[in-house]
Design a protein around this motif. Sequence first.
Motif, PDB file in Angstrom:
ATOM      1  N   SER A  94       0.830  -1.196   0.000  1.00 36.08           N
ATOM      2  CA  SER A  94       0.000   0.000   0.000  1.00 36.08           C
ATOM      3  C   SER A  94       0.867   1.249   0.000  1.00 36.08           C
ATOM      4  N   ALA A  95       0.492   2.232  -0.785  1.00 37.44           N
ATOM      5  CA  ALA A  95       1.228   3.499  -0.826  1.00 37.44           C
ATOM      6  C   ALA A  95       1.054   4.271   0.470  1.00 37.44           C
ATOM      7  N   ASP A  96      -0.072   4.078   1.159  1.00 41.50           N
ATOM      8  CA  ASP A  96      -0.386   4.846   2.370  1.00 41.50           C
ATOM      9  C   ASP A  96       0.076   4.188   3.656  1.00 41.50           C
ATOM     10  N   HIS A  97       0.196   2.858   3.659  1.00 38.79           N
ATOM     11  CA  HIS A  97       0.553   2.102   4.856  1.00 38.79           C
ATOM     12  C   HIS A  97       1.668   1.121   4.495  1.00 38.79           C
ATOM     13  N   PRO A  98       2.909   1.373   4.879  1.00 34.71           N
ATOM     14  CA  PRO A  98       4.018   0.519   4.452  1.00 34.71           C
ATOM     15  C   PRO A  98       3.940  -0.933   4.921  1.00 34.71           C
ATOM     16  N   ASN A  99       3.222  -1.217   6.000  1.00 36.99           N
ATOM     17  CA  ASN A  99       3.098  -2.597   6.487  1.00 36.99           C
ATOM     18  C   ASN A  99       1.830  -3.284   5.975  1.00 36.99           C
ATOM     19  N   ARG A 100       1.111  -2.617   5.095  1.00 39.01           N
ATOM     20  CA  ARG A 100      -0.142  -3.160   4.569  1.00 39.01           C
ATOM     21  C   ARG A 100       0.022  -3.480   3.087  1.00 39.01           C
ATOM     22  N   TYR A 101      -0.589  -4.587   2.688  1.00 41.93           N
ATOM     23  CA  TYR A 101      -0.552  -5.034   1.300  1.00 41.93           C
ATOM     24  C   TYR A 101      -1.974  -5.208   0.799  1.00 41.93           C
ATOM     25  N   GLU A 102      -2.266  -4.599  -0.328  1.00 42.12           N
ATOM     26  CA  GLU A 102      -3.560  -4.786  -0.985  1.00 42.12           C
ATOM     27  C   GLU A 102      -3.503  -6.148  -1.660  1.00 42.12           C
ATOM     28  N   VAL A 103      -4.401  -7.051  -1.276  1.00 43.08           N
ATOM     29  CA  VAL A 103      -4.349  -8.425  -1.765  1.00 43.08           C
ATOM     30  C   VAL A 103      -5.579  -8.756  -2.607  1.00 43.08           C
ATOM     31  N   PHE A 104      -5.433  -9.783  -3.417  1.00 43.47           N
ATOM     32  CA  PHE A 104      -6.514 -10.195  -4.309  1.00 43.47           C
ATOM     33  C   PHE A 104      -6.394 -11.683  -4.614  1.00 43.47           C
ATOM     34  N   VAL A 105      -7.496 -12.230  -5.050  1.00 42.73           N
ATOM     35  CA  VAL A 105      -7.516 -13.512  -5.746  1.00 42.73           C
ATOM     36  C   VAL A 105      -8.358 -13.256  -6.982  1.00 42.73           C
ATOM     37  N   LYS A 106      -7.826 -13.627  -8.145  1.00 44.67           N
ATOM     38  CA  LYS A 106      -8.561 -13.416  -9.392  1.00 44.67           C
ATOM     39  C   LYS A 106      -8.495 -14.670 -10.247  1.00 44.67           C
ATOM     40  N   THR A 107      -9.442 -14.761 -11.163  1.00 41.15           N
ATOM     41  CA  THR A 107      -9.500 -15.907 -12.066  1.00 41.15           C
ATOM     42  C   THR A 107      -8.636 -15.656 -13.292  1.00 41.15           C
ATOM     43  N   GLN A 108      -8.570 -16.665 -14.132  1.00 40.75           N
ATOM     44  CA  GLN A 108      -7.836 -16.570 -15.390  1.00 40.75           C
ATOM     45  C   GLN A 108      -8.389 -15.465 -16.286  1.00 40.75           C
ATOM     46  N   ASN A 109      -9.623 -15.033 -16.042  1.00 40.60           N
ATOM     47  CA  ASN A 109     -10.249 -13.962 -16.823  1.00 40.60           C
ATOM     48  C   ASN A 109     -10.117 -12.603 -16.148  1.00 40.60           C
ATOM     49  N   ASP A 110      -9.277 -12.520 -15.110  1.00 39.48           N
ATOM     50  CA  ASP A 110      -9.077 -11.303 -14.313  1.00 39.48           C
ATOM     51  C   ASP A 110     -10.313 -10.886 -13.524  1.00 39.48           C
ATOM     52  N   ASP A 111     -11.252 -11.809 -13.302  1.00 45.10           N
ATOM     53  CA  ASP A 111     -12.378 -11.540 -12.411  1.00 45.10           C
ATOM     54  C   ASP A 111     -11.875 -11.635 -10.981  1.00 45.10           C
ATOM     55  N   VAL A 112     -12.043 -10.571 -10.221  1.00 43.44           N
ATOM     56  CA  VAL A 112     -11.602 -10.567  -8.830  1.00 43.44           C
ATOM     57  C   VAL A 112     -12.631 -11.310  -7.991  1.00 43.44           C
ATOM     58  N   VAL A 113     -12.190 -12.373  -7.307  1.00 47.49           N
ATOM     59  CA  VAL A 113     -13.091 -13.170  -6.477  1.00 47.49           C
ATOM     60  C   VAL A 113     -12.895 -12.868  -4.983  1.00 47.49           C
ATOM     61  N   ILE A 114     -11.725 -12.364  -4.623  1.00 49.68           N
ATOM     62  CA  ILE A 114     -11.438 -11.910  -3.253  1.00 49.68           C
ATOM     63  C   ILE A 114     -10.586 -10.656  -3.353  1.00 49.68           C
ATOM     64  N   LYS A 115     -10.915  -9.690  -2.496  1.00 51.62           N
ATOM     65  CA  LYS A 115     -10.149  -8.445  -2.463  1.00 51.62           C
ATOM     66  C   LYS A 115     -10.089  -7.961  -1.022  1.00 51.62           C
ATOM     67  N   GLY A 116      -8.962  -7.377  -0.650  1.00 50.82           N
ATOM     68  CA  GLY A 116      -8.841  -6.850   0.702  1.00 50.82           C
ATOM     69  C   GLY A 116      -7.424  -6.429   1.006  1.00 50.82           C
ATOM     70  N   TRP A 117      -7.058  -6.535   2.281  1.00 48.67           N
ATOM     71  CA  TRP A 117      -5.704  -6.165   2.689  1.00 48.67           C
ATOM     72  C   TRP A 117      -5.161  -7.130   3.735  1.00 48.67           C
ATOM     73  N   LEU A 118      -3.838  -7.187   3.755  1.00 49.85           N
ATOM     74  CA  LEU A 118      -3.104  -7.981   4.728  1.00 49.85           C
ATOM     75  C   LEU A 118      -2.098  -7.018   5.375  1.00 49.85           C
ATOM     76  N   GLU A 119      -2.055  -7.049   6.700  1.00 48.69           N
ATOM     77  CA  GLU A 119      -1.154  -6.159   7.417  1.00 48.69           C
ATOM     78  C   GLU A 119      -0.183  -6.976   8.244  1.00 48.69           C
ATOM     79  N   LEU A 120       1.106  -6.705   8.072  1.00 47.10           N
ATOM     80  CA  LEU A 120       2.134  -7.413   8.813  1.00 47.10           C
ATOM     81  C   LEU A 120       2.459  -6.685  10.112  1.00 47.10           C
TER      82      LEU A 120
END
Length: 120
Positions: A94-120
């Motif tokens: 994330s540009a705003d939070h250095p310990n946070r990562y914008e995460v995703f799961v997407k299909t072969q067609n680039d359909d996003v099936v999960i979206k969110g963030w992970l913070e270390l």
Amino acid sequence: MQNLIESSLTVDHSTIQKYAKITNDYNPIHVDPEFAKNTPFGDVIAHGTMSLSLIWQSAARSFGKDAVAAAKLNIRFSKPVRNGDTVTAGGHQSADHPNRYEVFVKTQNDDVVIKGWLEL
């Protein structure tokens, strides 16, 4: 900004059945095609946690298991994963939070099936 190492999985009937056995989750929406065809999905769908596990795999590959052991995760499921889909998890810092990562799961067609963030 750092990108996460991606993790992928091709979902098929066998994979869904094995995941049901491992998790003891035999919900018919996942394992019974006759039942599932009469639902709004029209067919079996993969367990949401199967796709979610790819985010953890991606983070562990990127930072190591110890670094993600106490991570916080906030996600939303947006679409089902279907038999035959190849899903890929990844993310970027994330540009705003250095310990946070914008995460995703997407299909072969680039359909996003999960979206969110992970913070270390």
